[in-house]
Design an enzyme around this catalytic site. Sequence first.
Site, mmCIF file in Angstrom:
data_model
loop_
_atom_site.group_PDB
_atom_site.id
_atom_site.type_symbol
_atom_site.label_atom_id
_atom_site.label_comp_id
_atom_site.label_asym_id
_atom_site.label_seq_id
_atom_site.Cartn_x
_atom_site.Cartn_y
_atom_site.Cartn_z
ATOM 1 N N TYR A 127 -1.441 0.537 10.372
ATOM 2 C CA TYR A 127 -1.558 -0.123 9.066
ATOM 3 C C TYR A 127 -0.342 0.209 8.204
ATOM 4 C CZ TYR A 127 -3.557 -1.237 4.463
ATOM 5 O OH TYR A 127 -3.793 -1.732 3.206
ATOM 6 N N SER A 177 0.839 -1.200 0.000
ATOM 7 C CA SER A 177 0.000 0.000 0.000
ATOM 8 C C SER A 177 0.869 1.243 0.000
ATOM 9 C CB SER A 177 -0.904 0.025 1.240
ATOM 10 O OG SER A 177 -1.600 1.259 1.361
#
Length: 245
Positions: free
Chosen positions: A151, A138
Amino acid sequence: MRKILIIGATSAIARATARRFAAAGDRLFLVARQAERLQAVADDASVRGAECVATAVMEALDDSRHAQIIEQAAEALDGLDTVLFAYGTLPDQSACEASFEQTRAAIEINLLSVISLLTILANRFESQGRGCIVVISSVAGDRGRQSNYVYGTAKGALTLFLQGLRNRLHRSGVRVITVKPGFVDTPMTASFKKGLLWVSPDTIARGILNAIDSGATVVYLPWFWRYIMLIIKAIPESLFRRLSL
């Protein structure tokens, strides 16, 4: 014809990518934790032209089954040359700030379980002298931001691990592709307000296939996220910590 293992096959990006693999006549082994949803993805792939579709139910955190699942995939497909990692969770940042248990759970699913599977696959592909490993990371891993740094930590560490793995496996003829999506409209992001930067899972799927076919190593999807993140990473820390990002 590729022999492809998809781990996290019921995620929105995995489903879109599986449809494209199936249309190309590839052989698929699909892994996910929910049997009913997994079978629906398998049935769809079969209808769309996949030469062979097999499935297995697995909880990613159950690392005692990782080697078994990979071997099962190789047997079902009569070999294995491509693997797509397409699973993960988006943790509640506030909950993680209040609880180390929540943080650890996010790190375990988004990082440690992937590393377990990658270790087994890397050794297998290195021995056979070929293979392609595609992992969805990501853009969140490019810089720690207050809104999602737990995250981002998992994805940033995963990106670094993949960089080292790619360096190790290069001489063996094994490719490692890091995919860094930006904002994707999926069930995992259903509560987010959408804007111009958001794209569909199929846009990411198209980019994944292009990366496999082109020989790319690190891809931002869509392409413009590479430049957005260059700007974000260039902001001095003294200024960055004052921003609400």
